[in-house]
Motif scaffolding. Structure first.
Motif, PDB file in Angstrom:
ATOM      1  N   THR A 193      12.077   9.443  10.172  1.00  0.00           N
ATOM      2  CA  THR A 193      11.823   9.610  11.603  1.00  0.00           C
ATOM      3  C   THR A 193      10.434   9.129  12.017  1.00  0.00           C
ATOM      4  OG1 THR A 193      11.226  11.921  11.145  1.00  0.00           O
ATOM      5  CG2 THR A 193      13.474  11.495  11.886  1.00  0.00           C
ATOM      6  N   ASP A 194       9.429   9.382  11.175  1.00  0.00           N
ATOM      7  CA  ASP A 194       8.073   8.922  11.525  1.00  0.00           C
ATOM      8  C   ASP A 194       8.022   7.401  11.572  1.00  0.00           C
ATOM      9  OD1 ASP A 194       7.226  11.536  11.667  1.00  0.00           O
ATOM     10  OD2 ASP A 194       6.198  11.521   9.730  1.00  0.00           O
ATOM     11  N   LEU A 195       8.619   6.756  10.582  1.00  0.00           N
ATOM     12  CA  LEU A 195       8.649   5.300  10.567  1.00  0.00           C
ATOM     13  C   LEU A 195       9.411   4.762  11.768  1.00  0.00           C
ATOM     14  CD1 LEU A 195       8.172   2.541   9.267  1.00  0.00           C
ATOM     15  CD2 LEU A 195      10.181   2.960   7.821  1.00  0.00           C
ATOM     16  N   GLN A 196      10.510   5.388  12.099  1.00  0.00           N
ATOM     17  CA  GLN A 196      11.291   4.949  13.253  1.00  0.00           C
ATOM     18  C   GLN A 196      10.474   5.032  14.534  1.00  0.00           C
ATOM     19  OE1 GLN A 196      14.721   7.479  12.939  1.00  0.00           O
ATOM     20  NE2 GLN A 196      15.505   6.410  11.126  1.00  0.00           N
ATOM     21  N   GLN A 197       9.693   6.095  14.688  1.00  0.00           N
ATOM     22  CA  GLN A 197       8.849   6.219  15.872  1.00  0.00           C
ATOM     23  C   GLN A 197       7.804   5.111  15.923  1.00  0.00           C
ATOM     24  OE1 GLN A 197       7.268  10.210  15.833  1.00  0.00           O
ATOM     25  NE2 GLN A 197       9.278  11.155  16.161  1.00  0.00           N
ATOM     26  N   THR A 198       7.197   4.812  14.773  1.00  0.00           N
ATOM     27  CA  THR A 198       6.214   3.731  14.726  1.00  0.00           C
ATOM     28  C   THR A 198       6.865   2.390  15.044  1.00  0.00           C
ATOM     29  OG1 THR A 198       4.884   4.913  13.094  1.00  0.00           O
ATOM     30  CG2 THR A 198       4.525   2.545  13.276  1.00  0.00           C
ATOM     31  N   ALA A 199       8.058   2.170  14.491  1.00  0.00           N
ATOM     32  CA  ALA A 199       8.744   0.885  14.682  1.00  0.00           C
ATOM     33  C   ALA A 199       9.091   0.627  16.137  1.00  0.00           C
ATOM     34  CB  ALA A 199      10.000   0.836  13.827  1.00  0.00           C
TER      35      ALA A 199
ATOM     36  N   SER B   8       1.104   5.503   8.024  1.00  0.00           N
ATOM     37  CA  SER B   8       0.992   6.254   9.267  1.00  0.00           C
ATOM     38  C   SER B   8       0.880   5.335  10.474  1.00  0.00           C
ATOM     39  CB  SER B   8      -0.246   7.151   9.207  1.00  0.00           C
ATOM     40  OG  SER B   8      -1.433   6.358   9.213  1.00  0.00           O
ATOM     41  N   ALA B   9       1.109   5.923  11.638  1.00  0.00           N
ATOM     42  CA  ALA B   9       0.962   5.163  12.877  1.00  0.00           C
ATOM     43  C   ALA B   9      -0.483   4.709  13.058  1.00  0.00           C
ATOM     44  CB  ALA B   9       1.414   6.012  14.059  1.00  0.00           C
ATOM     45  N   ASN B  10      -1.438   5.550  12.635  1.00  0.00           N
ATOM     46  CA  ASN B  10      -2.846   5.170  12.745  1.00  0.00           C
ATOM     47  C   ASN B  10      -3.164   3.967  11.869  1.00  0.00           C
ATOM     48  OD1 ASN B  10      -3.448   7.206  14.572  1.00  0.00           O
ATOM     49  ND2 ASN B  10      -4.092   8.660  12.996  1.00  0.00           N
ATOM     50  N   PHE B  11      -2.567   3.917  10.677  1.00  0.00           N
ATOM     51  CA  PHE B  11      -2.785   2.768   9.803  1.00  0.00           C
ATOM     52  C   PHE B  11      -2.192   1.510  10.442  1.00  0.00           C
ATOM     53  CE2 PHE B  11      -1.802  -0.213   6.468  1.00  0.00           C
ATOM     54  CZ  PHE B  11      -2.913  -0.158   5.632  1.00  0.00           C
ATOM     55  N   ALA B  12      -1.014   1.640  11.052  1.00  0.00           N
ATOM     56  CA  ALA B  12      -0.410   0.495  11.737  1.00  0.00           C
ATOM     57  C   ALA B  12      -1.343  -0.035  12.817  1.00  0.00           C
ATOM     58  CB  ALA B  12       0.939   0.885  12.341  1.00  0.00           C
ATOM     59  N   ASP B  13      -1.908   0.870  13.608  1.00  0.00           N
ATOM     60  CA  ASP B  13      -2.817   0.443  14.675  1.00  0.00           C
ATOM     61  C   ASP B  13      -4.028  -0.286  14.107  1.00  0.00           C
ATOM     62  OD1 ASP B  13      -1.156   1.596  16.567  1.00  0.00           O
ATOM     63  OD2 ASP B  13      -2.302   3.468  16.665  1.00  0.00           O
ATOM     64  N   ALA B  14      -4.574   0.239  13.012  1.00  0.00           N
ATOM     65  CA  ALA B  14      -5.752  -0.379  12.405  1.00  0.00           C
ATOM     66  C   ALA B  14      -5.422  -1.753  11.842  1.00  0.00           C
ATOM     67  CB  ALA B  14      -6.313   0.524  11.309  1.00  0.00           C
ATOM     68  N   ALA B  15      -4.256  -1.875  11.203  1.00  0.00           N
ATOM     69  CA  ALA B  15      -3.848  -3.171  10.658  1.00  0.00           C
ATOM     70  C   ALA B  15      -3.635  -4.187  11.770  1.00  0.00           C
ATOM     71  CB  ALA B  15      -2.585  -3.012   9.821  1.00  0.00           C
ATOM     72  N   LEU B  16      -3.025  -3.751  12.841  1.00  0.00           N
ATOM     73  CA  LEU B  16      -2.809  -4.646  13.977  1.00  0.00           C
ATOM     74  C   LEU B  16      -4.136  -5.112  14.573  1.00  0.00           C
ATOM     75  CD1 LEU B  16       0.138  -2.732  15.670  1.00  0.00           C
ATOM     76  CD2 LEU B  16       0.293  -4.993  14.612  1.00  0.00           C
ATOM     77  N   GLU B  17      -5.107  -4.214  14.633  1.00  0.00           N
ATOM     78  CA  GLU B  17      -6.429  -4.574  15.146  1.00  0.00           C
ATOM     79  C   GLU B  17      -7.088  -5.655  14.297  1.00  0.00           C
ATOM     80  OE1 GLU B  17      -8.824  -1.090  15.499  1.00  0.00           O
ATOM     81  OE2 GLU B  17      -7.536  -0.170  17.037  1.00  0.00           O
ATOM     82  N   LEU B  18      -6.783  -5.659  13.005  1.00  0.00           N
ATOM     83  CA  LEU B  18      -7.325  -6.680  12.101  1.00  0.00           C
ATOM     84  C   LEU B  18      -6.549  -7.992  12.188  1.00  0.00           C
ATOM     85  CD1 LEU B  18      -8.038  -4.491   8.946  1.00  0.00           C
ATOM     86  CD2 LEU B  18      -9.748  -5.659  10.364  1.00  0.00           C
ATOM     87  N   GLY B  19      -5.477  -8.013  12.975  1.00  0.00           N
ATOM     88  CA  GLY B  19      -4.682  -9.224  13.125  1.00  0.00           C
ATOM     89  C   GLY B  19      -3.503  -9.319  12.188  1.00  0.00           C
TER      90      GLY B  19
ATOM     91  N   ASP C 290      -8.435   3.637   1.355  1.00  0.00           N
ATOM     92  CA  ASP C 290      -9.044   2.585   0.547  1.00  0.00           C
ATOM     93  C   ASP C 290      -8.510   1.207   0.923  1.00  0.00           C
ATOM     94  OD1 ASP C 290     -10.595   4.436  -0.731  1.00  0.00           O
ATOM     95  OD2 ASP C 290      -9.547   4.324  -2.653  1.00  0.00           O
ATOM     96  N   THR C 291      -7.210   1.122   1.214  1.00  0.00           N
ATOM     97  CA  THR C 291      -6.639  -0.167   1.621  1.00  0.00           C
ATOM     98  C   THR C 291      -7.316  -0.674   2.879  1.00  0.00           C
ATOM     99  OG1 THR C 291      -4.480   0.384   0.658  1.00  0.00           O
ATOM    100  CG2 THR C 291      -4.528  -1.377   2.301  1.00  0.00           C
ATOM    101  N   LEU C 292      -7.441   0.194   3.856  1.00  0.00           N
ATOM    102  CA  LEU C 292      -8.048  -0.209   5.115  1.00  0.00           C
ATOM    103  C   LEU C 292      -9.520  -0.556   4.938  1.00  0.00           C
ATOM    104  CD1 LEU C 292      -7.459  -0.640   8.082  1.00  0.00           C
ATOM    105  CD2 LEU C 292      -7.987   1.774   8.484  1.00  0.00           C
ATOM    106  N   ALA C 293     -10.227   0.208   4.118  1.00  0.00           N
ATOM    107  CA  ALA C 293     -11.645  -0.087   3.880  1.00  0.00           C
ATOM    108  C   ALA C 293     -11.816  -1.470   3.272  1.00  0.00           C
ATOM    109  CB  ALA C 293     -12.253   0.976   2.970  1.00  0.00           C
ATOM    110  N   ILE C 294     -10.976  -1.809   2.294  1.00  0.00           N
ATOM    111  CA  ILE C 294     -11.073  -3.127   1.657  1.00  0.00           C
ATOM    112  C   ILE C 294     -10.700  -4.230   2.642  1.00  0.00           C
ATOM    113  CG2 ILE C 294      -9.993  -4.612  -0.094  1.00  0.00           C
ATOM    114  CD1 ILE C 294      -9.957  -2.142  -1.941  1.00  0.00           C
ATOM    115  N   LEU C 295      -9.652  -4.025   3.402  1.00  0.00           N
ATOM    116  CA  LEU C 295      -9.259  -5.048   4.382  1.00  0.00           C
ATOM    117  C   LEU C 295     -10.403  -5.315   5.363  1.00  0.00           C
ATOM    118  CD1 LEU C 295      -5.580  -3.992   5.216  1.00  0.00           C
ATOM    119  CD2 LEU C 295      -6.309  -5.926   3.804  1.00  0.00           C
TER     120      LEU C 295
ATOM    121  N   THR D 232       0.846  -1.187   0.000  1.00  0.00           N
ATOM    122  CA  THR D 232       0.000   0.000   0.000  1.00  0.00           C
ATOM    123  C   THR D 232       0.881   1.237   0.000  1.00  0.00           C
ATOM    124  OG1 THR D 232      -1.787   1.193   1.136  1.00  0.00           O
ATOM    125  CG2 THR D 232      -0.232  -0.014   2.530  1.00  0.00           C
ATOM    126  N   ARG D 233       0.560   2.176  -0.889  1.00  0.00           N
ATOM    127  CA  ARG D 233       1.281   3.438  -0.956  1.00  0.00           C
ATOM    128  C   ARG D 233       0.317   4.547  -1.350  1.00  0.00           C
ATOM    129  NH1 ARG D 233       6.980   4.960  -4.127  1.00  0.00           N
ATOM    130  NH2 ARG D 233       7.283   6.915  -2.991  1.00  0.00           N
TER     131      ARG D 233
END
Length: 259
Positions: A185-191, A159-170, A135-140, A129-130
């Motif tokens: 830097t944003d990715l590093q913070q999420t990681a 984004s960090a919010n997308f990471a949280d949503a993906a994790l919630e979906l398993g 739309d990616t999250l809606a389809i998932l 996803t890029r």
């Protein structure tokens, strides 16, 4: 133990010396590599590598850039090839609105076909996803309501919010060499806050070589450099991180477990 959860061993830059590339990876402790397909014309070669090498597995799928060129690759076609014993996942598939190399509606239809194949085969889907988070999250989410399935967000840069949503979906999150880049830097913070039980590492070789290999074709051996950077970033023991990310790989791609 190290697992490269996403590489392209049959791409230019690696295929010319594929055996040497594999040996260099093994010398640095890489014990598992997932060789990813992006177009139908690659499937035979990707599968042949996985048949020949016991520590290499394969996926079959169509990259979103290729969706326009593959309208005939439907769920049935993916399932038929996905029954091969060395195929452990479906993909990579998803949405890429950054380049729009394929029509967005066609990308979405292809993505749904891949999810359906992964669900039917009970293997994970590898998601690209890029610039298409909504739309990616809606389809998932919509597809999860049709029946559960598993997967990984590969080469995570969202984004960090997308990471949280993906994790919630398993879903699992796979971190590439991009995390080592100075401007990431944003990715590093999420990681730093991804749960260890859902973290994978990849190279996306021959792309995205991590520091200190920038400017060279990436290869699976470089997953060791990304692991070392992540361990420092997360304040974790390197050997422990290598072990749990490899374990996560085998847990998600369960067909890779020894019989």
């Amino acid at each position: 133990m190290l697992a490269d959860s996403h590489c392209h061993l049959n791409y230019k830059g690696l295929v010319e010396e594929q055996q040497a590339v594999l040996e260099r990876a093994r010398a640095r402790g890489v014990t598992a590599m997932l060789n990813i397909a992006t177009r139908e014309s690659e499937w035979d070669a990707v599968l042949a590598t996985a048949e020949r090498e016991p520590d290499v597995w394969a996926t079959v799928g169509i990259h979103p850039h290729e969706a326009d060129a593959h309208p005939h690759v439907d769920t049935a076609r993916l399932v038929a090839r996905g029954r091969h014993p060395r195929v452990v996942g479906i993909g990579e598939s998803g949405l890429d609105y950054h380049y729009d190399h394929s029509d967005r509606d066609r990308q979405q239809a292809s993505f749904r076909a891949h999810i359906a194949a992964a669900r039917e085969l009970q293997v994970p889907i590898v998601v690209h996803t890029r610039d298409a988070e909504e739309d990616t999250l809606a389809i998932l989410r919509e597809e999860m309501e049709q029946g559960t399935y598993t997967g990984v967000i590969h080469c995570f840069t969202a984004s960090a919010n997308f990471a949280d949503a993906a994790l919630e979906l398993g879903f699992y999150i796979s971190i590439s060499g991009i995390v080592t880049f100075r401007n990431a830097t944003d990715l590093q913070q999420t990681a730093t806050r991804l749960p260890r039980e859902r973290l994978l590492i990849e190279t996306d070789a021959p792309f995205l070589a991590p520091i200190p290999h920038r400017g060279r074709p990436g290869e699976p051996s470089f997953v060791a450099d990304t692991a070392a950077f992540l361990a420092r970033l997360r304040g974790e023991d390197l050997e422990e991180l290598q072990t749990y990310t490899a374990r996560n790989f085998h847990d998600l791609f369960s067909k890779t477990h020894p019989a």
